[in-house]
Scaffold this motif. Structure first.
Motif, mmCIF file in Angstrom:
data_model
loop_
_atom_site.group_PDB
_atom_site.id
_atom_site.type_symbol
_atom_site.label_atom_id
_atom_site.label_comp_id
_atom_site.label_asym_id
_atom_site.label_seq_id
_atom_site.Cartn_x
_atom_site.Cartn_y
_atom_site.Cartn_z
ATOM 1 N N TYR A 77 11.132 93.033 -12.139
ATOM 2 C CA TYR A 77 12.847 93.639 -12.280
ATOM 3 C C TYR A 77 11.795 94.610 -13.162
ATOM 4 N N HIS A 82 14.471 99.755 -9.461
ATOM 5 C CA HIS A 82 16.002 98.613 -9.725
ATOM 6 C C HIS A 82 15.574 97.608 -8.416
ATOM 7 N N SER A 102 21.673 95.998 -8.692
ATOM 8 C CA SER A 102 22.057 97.597 -9.417
ATOM 9 C C SER A 102 22.047 96.834 -10.834
ATOM 10 N N PRO A 103 21.843 98.256 -12.097
ATOM 11 C CA PRO A 103 21.289 97.779 -13.488
ATOM 12 C C PRO A 103 22.671 98.437 -13.682
ATOM 13 N N GLU A 107 18.861 99.544 -20.146
ATOM 14 C CA GLU A 107 18.384 98.860 -19.438
ATOM 15 C C GLU A 107 16.772 97.824 -19.863
ATOM 16 N N ILE A 166 22.349 92.612 -14.601
ATOM 17 C CA ILE A 166 22.180 93.462 -13.180
ATOM 18 C C ILE A 166 22.350 92.572 -12.197
#
Length: 190
Positions: A77, A82, A102-103, A107, A166
């Protein structure tokens, strides 16, 4: 109706869909002036199957696998792009699938983790019904994992909510679910 009939029906249906998509992709390639196809994957009851999709300006350019992504079977990842890569060094090509995600609002720290928990269905921090939840890290009270919304959406996370979810599309979520059982390495890169 026996289970063999159901499995046969599902397999035939999946093969028909993959064949149709391949046929459509070959025609789209001709319409796009002979653009070279890129490899993506489609899930079937027997595992991932490569199919061709046209390379066009509407199709995002997939970044190359980060060189710092480690080795062995793993989910990679990238926090900056992303993107997710599913890597199986026993296969050719080794990249089983690549897709954009889409995060959440937080993070994970770059590093190497392992899948420690999976849940087939649940409710996300945004209240949406989600499926194929694959968790790999916890940091400062935030749980990090991959999932897909059952309505197929990949909305931007609400900045007022602290979440490490995520999100991917449903087909990509299924691929990741099938690829990453408990113990699978997850490498997070910058």
């Amino acid at each position: 109706m026996g289970p063999g009939v159901v499995v046969t029906g599902l397999t035939l249906g999946a093969l028909a869909v993959v064949s149709l998509l391949a046929f459509q992709a070959s025609g789209a390639q001709d319409r796009a002036g002979g653009a070279r196809p890129t490899t993506t994957t489609a899930a079937t009851s027997t595992g991932p199957v490569a199919s061709a999709t046209p390379s066009a300006s509407a199709t995002p350019t997939v970044p190359p696998l980060p060189t710092s992504s480690g080795s062995g079977t793993r989910v990679v990842y990238s926090v900056s792009s992303h993107y997710v890569w599913l890597i199986d060094p026993k296969k050719n090509p080794q990249v089983a699938a690549t897709f954009q995600v889409s995060p959440g609002t937080v993070e994970p720290t770059p590093g190497s983790y392992s899948v420690y928990s999976r849940t087939p269905v649940g409710t996300g921090t945004d209240g949406r019904q989600i499926e194929h939840v694959v968790r790999f890290a916890q940091q400062n009270g935030v749980v990090f994992g991959f999932s897909s919304a059952m309505d197929g959406s990949t909305p931007t996370a609400d900045p007022k909510t602290k979440t490490g979810g995520i999100r991917s599309g449903r087909a990509d979520g299924q691929l990741l679910w099938d690829f990453a059982p408990n113990g699978t390495k997850v490498v997070v890169v910058a």
